[in-house]
Design a protein around this motif. Structure first.
Motif, PDB file in Angstrom:
ATOM      1  N   ALA A   1     -55.990  38.293 -20.392  1.00  0.00           N
ATOM      2  CA  ALA A   1     -56.219  36.845 -20.391  1.00  0.00           C
ATOM      3  C   ALA A   1     -56.423  36.288 -18.992  1.00  0.00           C
ATOM      4  O   ALA A   1     -56.895  35.163 -18.829  1.00  0.00           O
ATOM      5  CB  ALA A   1     -55.043  36.125 -21.058  1.00  0.00           C
TER       6      ALA A   1
ATOM      7  N   GLY B   1     -49.962  38.981 -22.130  1.00  0.00           N
ATOM      8  CA  GLY B   1     -51.261  38.364 -21.849  1.00  0.00           C
ATOM      9  C   GLY B   1     -52.206  39.217 -21.046  1.00  0.00           C
ATOM     10  O   GLY B   1     -53.151  38.690 -20.426  1.00  0.00           O
TER      11      GLY B   1
ATOM     12  N   SER C   1     -55.244  35.000 -15.015  1.00  0.00           N
ATOM     13  CA  SER C   1     -54.256  34.018 -14.537  1.00  0.00           C
ATOM     14  C   SER C   1     -52.836  34.573 -14.607  1.00  0.00           C
ATOM     15  O   SER C   1     -51.922  33.944 -15.158  1.00  0.00           O
ATOM     16  CB  SER C   1     -54.341  32.715 -15.342  1.00  0.00           C
TER      17      SER C   1
ATOM     18  N   SER D   1     -49.269  36.250 -18.259  1.00  0.00           N
ATOM     19  CA  SER D   1     -50.362  35.308 -18.008  1.00  0.00           C
ATOM     20  C   SER D   1     -50.008  33.892 -18.439  1.00  0.00           C
ATOM     21  O   SER D   1     -49.350  33.680 -19.464  1.00  0.00           O
ATOM     22  CB  SER D   1     -51.612  35.765 -18.764  1.00  0.00           C
TER      23      SER D   1
ATOM     24  N   LYS E   1     -52.145  32.089 -19.576  1.00  0.00           N
ATOM     25  CA  LYS E   1     -53.056  31.861 -20.701  1.00  0.00           C
ATOM     26  C   LYS E   1     -52.649  32.648 -21.942  1.00  0.00           C
ATOM     27  O   LYS E   1     -53.360  32.640 -22.945  1.00  0.00           O
ATOM     28  CB  LYS E   1     -54.491  32.211 -20.298  1.00  0.00           C
ATOM     29  N   ALA E   2     -51.498  33.321 -21.868  1.00  0.00           N
ATOM     30  CA  ALA E   2     -50.976  34.044 -23.025  1.00  0.00           C
ATOM     31  C   ALA E   2     -50.367  33.061 -24.019  1.00  0.00           C
ATOM     32  O   ALA E   2     -49.881  31.988 -23.644  1.00  0.00           O
ATOM     33  CB  ALA E   2     -49.920  35.050 -22.577  1.00  0.00           C
TER      34      ALA E   2
ATOM     35  N   THR F   1     -58.849  38.416 -24.942  1.00  0.00           N
ATOM     36  CA  THR F   1     -59.256  37.556 -23.837  1.00  0.00           C
ATOM     37  C   THR F   1     -58.392  36.294 -23.863  1.00  0.00           C
ATOM     38  O   THR F   1     -57.565  36.101 -24.763  1.00  0.00           O
ATOM     39  CB  THR F   1     -60.725  37.155 -23.982  1.00  0.00           C
ATOM     40  N   ALA F   2     -58.611  35.416 -22.882  1.00  0.00           N
ATOM     41  CA  ALA F   2     -57.900  34.135 -22.895  1.00  0.00           C
ATOM     42  C   ALA F   2     -58.200  33.371 -24.192  1.00  0.00           C
ATOM     43  O   ALA F   2     -57.303  32.753 -24.787  1.00  0.00           O
ATOM     44  CB  ALA F   2     -58.304  33.308 -21.681  1.00  0.00           C
ATOM     45  N   THR F   3     -59.437  33.434 -24.661  1.00  0.00           N
ATOM     46  CA  THR F   3     -59.794  32.771 -25.918  1.00  0.00           C
ATOM     47  C   THR F   3     -59.119  33.447 -27.102  1.00  0.00           C
ATOM     48  O   THR F   3     -58.774  32.788 -28.085  1.00  0.00           O
ATOM     49  CB  THR F   3     -61.320  32.758 -26.111  1.00  0.00           C
TER      50      THR F   3
ATOM     51  N   HIS G   1     -56.168  34.586 -27.066  1.00  0.00           N
ATOM     52  CA  HIS G   1     -54.815  34.035 -27.116  1.00  0.00           C
ATOM     53  C   HIS G   1     -54.819  32.592 -27.615  1.00  0.00           C
ATOM     54  O   HIS G   1     -54.031  32.228 -28.502  1.00  0.00           O
ATOM     55  CB  HIS G   1     -54.152  34.123 -25.733  1.00  0.00           C
ATOM     56  N   SER G   2     -55.707  31.763 -27.083  1.00  0.00           N
ATOM     57  CA  SER G   2     -55.711  30.348 -27.467  1.00  0.00           C
ATOM     58  C   SER G   2     -56.287  30.129 -28.863  1.00  0.00           C
ATOM     59  O   SER G   2     -55.853  29.223 -29.579  1.00  0.00           O
ATOM     60  CB  SER G   2     -56.504  29.531 -26.443  1.00  0.00           C
TER      61      SER G   2
END
Length: 268
Positions: free
Chosen positions: A51, A48, A53, A64, A66-67, A252-254, A256-257
């Motif tokens: 990402a 992550g 966090s 992370s 958020k990964a 980015t975090a997005t 990953h999500s």
């Protein structure tokens, strides 16, 4: 009127089938969560990096919350969750320090590895700082490595995973393309951007082939990132970040999500 009723009937059948399939997938995920553990292996694209966090205890591995592995585990509550992916990991690092949690009761494994073996970081450094010809030459060297050496390295990792977790469903995640082409983009030339994307495809193809030969599932994230590459105006990837160079060219975090997690969930 009859035609309308028949069409509506068929539509209803298709909708019911889709709902049943969705339910089956959800049931399969619930069963997996109840019966076995999940182990997330790999490099920075799994840990992550980028990402945010980051888990303090993960140190320089930069794991992370958020990964995609952490997000999947939070949503599905596997009986155990071991997150050993680490920033900068090569195939040798996965073998040396990430496989300990794997057991005969492990139900699910995810792994992304190979980019660092092929010299991804050096490719990007060369392409950002040097000429088109130097960039293309460095990519050619990376492709030669992917042809000659990487398959054997991946075979060793995949065989070790299967030996330690013989019953696990193993998902191998690939890498996204980095640039949207055909747009105005400040920075790298069109020739460099096209060559970098081609190198990502080349690497993904090699990884997918080795995964298939081991009976593993390949998770192709390139479609998910389409429209969200660098230069798209809606990027899910970090561009060159001089304040935190390690995050450069990572999701980015997005990413990953919205990019990795849906692909992983669909095949887990």
């Amino acid at each position: 009127m009859r035609r309308f009723r028949f069409t509506a009937f068929v539509t209803s059948l298709l909708l019911a089938a889709a709902l049943a399939l969705t339910g089956a997938v959800a049931a399969q995920a619930s069963q997996l969560a109840a019966t076995g553990g999940y182990v997330a292996l790999g490099d920075s694209y799994s840990s992550g990096v980028g990402a945010g966090s980051y888990i303090g205890s993960s140190g320089s591995c930069d794991r992370s919350t958020k990964a995609y592995p952490y997000l999947w585990a939070a949503a599905h509550s596997p009986s155990t969750f071991d997150f050993t992916a680490c920033s900068g990991a090569r195939t040798s690092d996965v073998l040396a320090s990430q496989l300990t949690p794997l057991t005969s009761s492990t139900a699910l494994v995810s792994v992304s590895v190979g980019g660092n073996d092929a010299g991804f970081s050096d490719v990007m450094t060369t392409c950002v700082l040097q000429s088109d010809s130097a960039c293309l030459s460095r990519i050619a060297t990376a492709k030669a490595y992917v042809d000659s050496t990487l398959p054997g390295n991946l075979d060793t990792v995949y065989s070790a995973i299967r030996a330690k977790a013989p019953a696990a469903h193993v998902v191998v995640l690939g890498y996204p393309r980095f640039y949207q082409l055909g747009t105005v983009c400040v920075g790298l030339s069109a020739a460099k951007r096209s060559a970098i994307n081609g190198a990502a495809d080349y690497l993904d193809s090699a990884i997918a082939k080795r995964a298939a030969d081991h009976g593993f599932t390949f998770g192709d994230v390139r479609t998910g990132f389409t429209g969200h590459e660098l230069c798209s105006g809606s990027s899910w990837l970090h561009s060159l970040n001089l304040l935190d160079i390690g995050e450069s060219y990572h999701p980015t975090a997005t990413g990953h999500s919205g990019g990795y997690l849906p692909v992983f969930t669909s095949v887990a």
